[in-house]
Design a protein around this motif. Structure first.
Motif, PDB file in Angstrom:
ATOM      1  N   PHE A   5      11.184 -24.195  17.574  1.00 47.76           N
ATOM      2  CA  PHE A   5      10.727 -22.915  17.034  1.00 47.76           C
ATOM      3  C   PHE A   5      11.648 -21.810  17.546  1.00 47.76           C
ATOM      4  O   PHE A   5      11.542 -21.376  18.683  1.00 47.76           O
ATOM      5  CB  PHE A   5       9.285 -22.673  17.469  1.00 47.76           C
ATOM      6  CG  PHE A   5       8.688 -21.450  16.828  1.00 47.76           C
ATOM      7  CD1 PHE A   5       8.433 -21.415  15.466  1.00 47.76           C
ATOM      8  CD2 PHE A   5       8.398 -20.330  17.588  1.00 47.76           C
ATOM      9  CE1 PHE A   5       7.895 -20.297  14.872  1.00 47.76           C
ATOM     10  CE2 PHE A   5       7.854 -19.197  17.007  1.00 47.76           C
ATOM     11  CZ  PHE A   5       7.604 -19.184  15.646  1.00 47.76           C
ATOM     12  N   THR A   6      12.548 -21.370  16.688  1.00 49.74           N
ATOM     13  CA  THR A   6      13.564 -20.428  17.146  1.00 49.74           C
ATOM     14  C   THR A   6      13.152 -18.989  16.898  1.00 49.74           C
ATOM     15  O   THR A   6      12.192 -18.715  16.189  1.00 49.74           O
ATOM     16  CB  THR A   6      14.882 -20.670  16.396  1.00 49.74           C
ATOM     17  OG1 THR A   6      14.635 -20.453  15.005  1.00 49.74           O
ATOM     18  CG2 THR A   6      15.390 -22.078  16.611  1.00 49.74           C
ATOM     19  N   LYS A   7      13.932 -18.094  17.502  1.00 49.23           N
ATOM     20  CA  LYS A   7      13.644 -16.674  17.331  1.00 49.23           C
ATOM     21  C   LYS A   7      13.779 -16.256  15.869  1.00 49.23           C
ATOM     22  O   LYS A   7      12.984 -15.463  15.369  1.00 49.23           O
ATOM     23  CB  LYS A   7      14.600 -15.853  18.203  1.00 49.23           C
ATOM     24  CG  LYS A   7      14.294 -14.373  18.177  1.00 49.23           C
ATOM     25  CD  LYS A   7      15.156 -13.616  19.155  1.00 49.23           C
ATOM     26  CE  LYS A   7      16.157 -12.752  18.424  1.00 49.23           C
ATOM     27  NZ  LYS A   7      17.085 -12.065  19.358  1.00 49.23           N
ATOM     28  N   SER A   8      14.757 -16.824  15.172  1.00 47.85           N
ATOM     29  CA  SER A   8      14.928 -16.371  13.784  1.00 47.85           C
ATOM     30  C   SER A   8      13.782 -16.877  12.916  1.00 47.85           C
ATOM     31  O   SER A   8      13.393 -16.210  11.948  1.00 47.85           O
ATOM     32  CB  SER A   8      16.285 -16.789  13.239  1.00 47.85           C
ATOM     33  OG  SER A   8      16.304 -18.161  13.000  1.00 47.85           O
ATOM     34  N   ALA A  10      10.680 -17.034  14.017  1.00 50.25           N
ATOM     35  CA  ALA A  10       9.626 -16.063  14.321  1.00 50.25           C
ATOM     36  C   ALA A  10       9.863 -14.774  13.541  1.00 50.25           C
ATOM     37  O   ALA A  10       8.927 -14.184  12.982  1.00 50.25           O
ATOM     38  CB  ALA A  10       9.599 -15.781  15.821  1.00 50.25           C
ATOM     39  N   ARG A  11      11.120 -14.352  13.479  1.00 51.32           N
ATOM     40  CA  ARG A  11      11.422 -13.109  12.765  1.00 51.32           C
ATOM     41  C   ARG A  11      11.122 -13.247  11.273  1.00 51.32           C
ATOM     42  O   ARG A  11      10.558 -12.356  10.655  1.00 51.32           O
ATOM     43  CB  ARG A  11      12.896 -12.748  12.966  1.00 51.32           C
ATOM     44  CG  ARG A  11      13.241 -11.377  12.430  1.00 51.32           C
ATOM     45  CD  ARG A  11      14.713 -11.083  12.566  1.00 51.32           C
ATOM     46  NE  ARG A  11      15.509 -12.179  12.014  1.00 51.32           N
ATOM     47  CZ  ARG A  11      16.658 -12.609  12.532  1.00 51.32           C
ATOM     48  NH1 ARG A  11      17.150 -12.054  13.625  1.00 51.32           N
ATOM     49  NH2 ARG A  11      17.312 -13.597  11.975  1.00 51.32           N
ATOM     50  N   TYR A  14       7.529 -12.947  10.599  1.00 50.94           N
ATOM     51  CA  TYR A  14       7.132 -11.538  10.698  1.00 50.94           C
ATOM     52  C   TYR A  14       7.452 -10.794   9.396  1.00 50.94           C
ATOM     53  O   TYR A  14       6.583 -10.151   8.799  1.00 50.94           O
ATOM     54  CB  TYR A  14       7.830 -10.893  11.901  1.00 50.94           C
ATOM     55  CG  TYR A  14       7.849  -9.389  11.913  1.00 50.94           C
ATOM     56  CD1 TYR A  14       6.658  -8.653  11.933  1.00 50.94           C
ATOM     57  CD2 TYR A  14       9.059  -8.691  11.925  1.00 50.94           C
ATOM     58  CE1 TYR A  14       6.684  -7.273  11.950  1.00 50.94           C
ATOM     59  CE2 TYR A  14       9.086  -7.310  11.948  1.00 50.94           C
ATOM     60  CZ  TYR A  14       7.899  -6.604  11.951  1.00 50.94           C
ATOM     61  OH  TYR A  14       7.923  -5.235  11.969  1.00 50.94           O
TER      62      TYR A  14
ATOM     63  N   VAL B 162      15.857  -5.760  19.633  1.00 48.22           N
ATOM     64  CA  VAL B 162      14.592  -6.057  18.963  1.00 48.22           C
ATOM     65  C   VAL B 162      13.512  -5.110  19.476  1.00 48.22           C
ATOM     66  O   VAL B 162      12.704  -4.583  18.699  1.00 48.22           O
ATOM     67  CB  VAL B 162      14.203  -7.531  19.188  1.00 48.22           C
ATOM     68  CG1 VAL B 162      12.845  -7.831  18.581  1.00 48.22           C
ATOM     69  CG2 VAL B 162      15.255  -8.448  18.588  1.00 48.22           C
ATOM     70  N   GLU B 228      16.181 -13.265  24.931  1.00 47.90           N
ATOM     71  CA  GLU B 228      15.924 -14.172  23.806  1.00 47.90           C
ATOM     72  C   GLU B 228      14.483 -14.662  23.809  1.00 47.90           C
ATOM     73  O   GLU B 228      13.799 -14.669  22.784  1.00 47.90           O
ATOM     74  CB  GLU B 228      16.859 -15.386  23.894  1.00 47.90           C
ATOM     75  CG  GLU B 228      18.252 -15.123  23.371  1.00 47.90           C
ATOM     76  CD  GLU B 228      18.280 -14.785  21.887  1.00 47.90           C
ATOM     77  OE1 GLU B 228      17.756 -15.600  21.096  1.00 47.90           O
ATOM     78  OE2 GLU B 228      18.805 -13.712  21.518  1.00 47.90           O
ATOM     79  N   GLU B 231      11.982 -11.775  23.154  1.00 45.19           N
ATOM     80  CA  GLU B 231      12.030 -11.300  21.769  1.00 45.19           C
ATOM     81  C   GLU B 231      11.309 -12.249  20.819  1.00 45.19           C
ATOM     82  O   GLU B 231      10.685 -11.829  19.850  1.00 45.19           O
ATOM     83  CB  GLU B 231      13.488 -11.096  21.340  1.00 45.19           C
ATOM     84  CG  GLU B 231      14.093  -9.871  22.015  1.00 45.19           C
ATOM     85  CD  GLU B 231      15.591  -9.741  21.818  1.00 45.19           C
ATOM     86  OE1 GLU B 231      16.219 -10.679  21.268  1.00 45.19           O
ATOM     87  OE2 GLU B 231      16.134  -8.701  22.230  1.00 45.19           O
ATOM     88  N   LYS B 232      11.386 -13.532  21.122  1.00 44.36           N
ATOM     89  CA  LYS B 232      10.677 -14.493  20.268  1.00 44.36           C
ATOM     90  C   LYS B 232       9.163 -14.268  20.354  1.00 44.36           C
ATOM     91  O   LYS B 232       8.477 -14.187  19.341  1.00 44.36           O
ATOM     92  CB  LYS B 232      11.040 -15.926  20.670  1.00 44.36           C
ATOM     93  CG  LYS B 232      10.386 -16.958  19.773  1.00 44.36           C
ATOM     94  CD  LYS B 232      11.095 -18.294  19.791  1.00 44.36           C
ATOM     95  CE  LYS B 232      11.018 -18.956  21.136  1.00 44.36           C
ATOM     96  NZ  LYS B 232      11.626 -20.284  21.155  1.00 44.36           N
ATOM     97  N   TYR B 235       8.211 -11.179  18.358  1.00 44.51           N
ATOM     98  CA  TYR B 235       8.101 -11.410  16.916  1.00 44.51           C
ATOM     99  C   TYR B 235       6.813 -12.146  16.559  1.00 44.51           C
ATOM    100  O   TYR B 235       6.153 -11.842  15.565  1.00 44.51           O
ATOM    101  CB  TYR B 235       9.304 -12.210  16.407  1.00 44.51           C
ATOM    102  CG  TYR B 235      10.480 -11.347  16.041  1.00 44.51           C
ATOM    103  CD1 TYR B 235      10.331 -10.262  15.177  1.00 44.51           C
ATOM    104  CD2 TYR B 235      11.750 -11.619  16.542  1.00 44.51           C
ATOM    105  CE1 TYR B 235      11.408  -9.467  14.840  1.00 44.51           C
ATOM    106  CE2 TYR B 235      12.836 -10.829  16.202  1.00 44.51           C
ATOM    107  CZ  TYR B 235      12.657  -9.753  15.356  1.00 44.51           C
ATOM    108  OH  TYR B 235      13.717  -8.976  15.017  1.00 44.51           O
TER     109      TYR B 235
END
Ligand code: HEM
Ligand code: HEM
Ligand code: FE2
Lengths: 144, 463
Positions: A5-8, A10-11, A14, B162, B228, B231-232, B235
């Motif tokens: 589960f990556t940050k992108s 999650a973005r 959103y 972010v 990192e 920020e996750k 989000y």
């Protein structure tokens, strides 16, 4: 989990999620507006009732009372006061006129606003209009 | 402090705390009027004292958000604030407009205030939380625009993190949604429908973005964790906030005249609104447990963790208590609502502002943290305020249960005023807890007063 589960991701949830639910909310709002003419008692919203709403706001009645359950919790619900007072304009006007100017010792009391007869008529029409809104039978009983 | 212009935040923080104390004093006045009905009557009627209480709350929280932004945006953007002068100017405009409004509330009858401020031209007054004269509302919009311009230019011409983008999105949403305060139709159902676009979409929408961003900033700084990771989390929190909170507005649409299907939409989505608050709690504790450094400002870390916990309790748990339509049918507009309103506002927004003040003020004075003694005092203020707020919430919940039962639920419902008398003991206990809360708030303010070491430092730097 951090790898899968990556940050992108999650973005994207959103952005995508917010956009989707904003649109859904707008769609429901549109549908609500279409349904309102049959529910919101607009035929009773006469110019007198409108003047009543202006007075309701000018004197900040909502600062002590609730109206359809919203407002302050210091004094009784007024969305159904028309019914509680037996649909009687005389009862309402009598009540408003008999508020003591200096209050009641030790007790909560409503101010004496010194409304004119015309203003009292307007307020009564407004409260009658509010009572006629189809709001899913709230409050549960006449006590509000 | 890395950037000179971060100092503008200090002004906003001082203003915020002063108004906070004022808010609590008026809370005590209306709390007393609940049990001694003629207290200050007819000079300061309940509705007037109440609008001072709630409006001061909103204004000082906004000041706190602005101060937080002026502190953290330069640091995140890696540059000085676009215009420190505009920031200082707007502080005074905001403060003076706010002070004049409160003076107006207290010195003339509300109806007279409506007349002198020309409310008839564009009537917006006399609705809960939006009692301000129309010209004050216009002033708020101007201050908000200038603020957004200032912060926006700083972010756009600097490094875009972010944290600062989420903060900016929240602030932009705050300003845009406030525009619905100017829409006041005579049709009561329309009026109420859009009134909630200000009130609900603020506290259960865009303000949560601001809350999460400020909390993330303080956690990054105090734990030394990798951006990192933080920020996750950020989000995920704000995604869940908007996914649940927007349709969750429906929990205010059960009994105001809109179609019955809102009972389903509102119940289901708002029942999920505690999720982002729960994730926030996990996030804060996780971050602190995995910290890579020991930050000397223990008080700030305590506030950050406290925010996460009490926001979840006040908004998540106490909000959930009355959010399902069949329950809300009985609890709507009772002291149950007031109990939730208090702990939610305190746990989420009061505490996050106190967190950033706690973190930032020592740094603005050139130290990483306050002296131990002052930190101990600040931690006392944390416990006094937080515990007394838990008690305020519990006493109001007790009052609410009595009210719901006697006035709404039993087979022989009793009139409102009769039931109120039976709830008196709870109101007295609430007032008592309120006094403790006030002591805590004063202690918090005192713990930031300049001590002799600050004065020495100040004189050595200026020498
Ligand atoms: C500590 C002493 C306090 C006392 C005695 C107090 C008392 C009161 C009272 C009597 C009301 C009016 C309830 C009604 O409408 O009938 C009220 C409303 C309100 N107060 Fe306080 N308050 C205090 C502190 C606070 C704090 C710290 C906050 C913010 C965290 C706050 C936020 C609010 C809000 C949001 C409302 C409107 C509630 C609603 O509409 O449900 N109060 N308060
Ligand atoms: C920090 C976030 C929150 C804050 C500051 C907050 C504050 C408030 C306030 C002040 C009110 C009273 C509004 C009025 O005067 O009419 C209210 C009502 C309400 N809130 Fe919240 N709230 C928050 C989050 C939540 C959440 C997450 C839920 C659901 C889980 C929730 C459920 C409700 C419900 C159902 C009502 C209506 C109560 C009634 O029918 O009288 N709230 N909230
Ligand atoms: Fe809500």
């Amino acid at each position: 989990m951090s790898e899968i589960f990556t940050k992108s991701m999650a973005r994207n949830i959103y952005y995508g999620g917010s956009a989707f639910f904003i649109l859904l909310f707008l769609a429901l709002t549109f549908d609500t507006h279409n349904a309102l003419p049959d529910r919101d008692n607009r035929e009773a919203l006469t110019s007198q009732a409108k003047a009543g709403k202006d007075l309701w706001e000018k004197y900040d009645c909502i600062g002590c009372h609730t109206l359809l359950g919203e407002g302050a919790y210091f004094a009784p619900e007024l969305g159904n006061v028309y019914e509680r007072f037996g649909e009687s304009k005389e009862a309402f006007i009598g009540f408003m006129k008999s508020r003591p100017k200096d209050g009641v010792p030790g007790r909560r009391s409503m101010p004496q606003f010194n409304f004119t007869d015309q203003e009292l008529d307007a307020l009564f029409e407004f409260l009658k209009y509010a009572d006629g809104i189809n709001n899913e039978n709230w409050p549960p009983n006449v006590q509000g | 402090m890395q950037y000179e212009s971060q100092n503008t935040a200090r002004l906003y923080f001082i203003g915020a705390i002063a108004l906070f104390i004022g808010q609590i004093l008026f809370g005590l006045i209306i709390g007393l009027q609940y049990v001694i009905g003629d207290f200050l009557f007819p000079e300061i009627p309940f509705n007037v004292a109440r609008m001072v209480h709630t409006n001061l709350l909103i204004v000082w929280l906004l000041m706190g958000f602005m101060g937080a932004s002026y502190y953290l945006v330069p640091e995140e953007a890696g540059r000085e604030l676009y215009s420190p002068f505009l920031a200082k100017l707007m502080f005074w405009v905001f403060l003076i407009a706010g002070a004049l409004t409160v003076i107006g509330y207290l010195s003339v009858p509300y109806a007279t205030l409506a007349d002198i401020t020309g409310n008839g031209i564009l009537p917006t007054m006399g609705r809960e939380f939006l009692e301000q004269p129309t010209i004050t509302k216009i002033g708020i919009v101007i201050v908000a625009l200038a603020f957004l311009y200032n912060v926006g230019m700083t972010v756009l011409t600097g490094r875009k993190t972010v944290v600062s983008l989420v903060l900016l999105t929240g602030l932009l949403g705050l300003a845009l949604l406030f525009l619905f305060a100017f829409y006041n139709p005579h049709n009561l159902v329309h009026d109420k429908y859009y009134w909630w676009w200000v009130v609900h979409l603020w506290v259960e929408g865009v303000w949560e973005l601001i809350l999460a961003a400020i909390l993330a900033f303080v956690l990054i700084k105090t734990t030394g964790l990798d951006r990192e990771v933080i920020e996750k989390w950020l989000y995920v929190i704000i995604a869940m906030t908007l996914i649940t909170g927007i349709i969750g507005t429906g929990h205010h649409y059960f009994w105001i005249g809109v179609p019955g299907y809102w009972q389903w939409w509102g119940s289901i989505f708002s029942a999920m609104e505690p999720i982002p608050f729960f994730i926030m709690t996990l996030f804060a504790f996780n971050a602190v447990n995995k910290r890579k450094r020991e930050h000397p400002n223990k008080a700030a870390v305590l506030w950050a963790l406290g925010t996460a916990v009490l926001a979840f309790l006040g908004a998540g748990v106490w909000g959930f208590l009355s959010t399902l339509a069949p329950v809300n049918y009985y609890t709507h507009g009772t002291q149950i609502t007031a109990s939730h309103g208090h702990m939610a506002f305190y746990g989420a927004y009061v505490m996050v502002v106190l967190t950033i003040i706690s973190y930032a003020v020592p740094i603005l004075r050139g130290q990483e943290a306050k002296s131990n003694g002052m930190q101990v005092m600040e931690m006392w203020s944390f416990w006094l305020m937080s515990v007394s707020m838990v008690f305020i919430t519990l006493f109001l919940t007790g009052a609410g249960v009595v009210q719901v039962y006697l006035q709404r639920f039993t087979d022989t419902p009793q009139p409102f005023m009769v039931v109120q008398q039976k709830m008196e003991i709870f109101y007295w206990l609430r007032e008592l807890s309120g006094v403790i809360f006030l002591i805590g708030a004063i202690l918090y303010a005192l713990s930031f007063l300049p001590t002799s070491t600050h004065k020495q430092q100040a004189s050595t730097t200026s020498a």
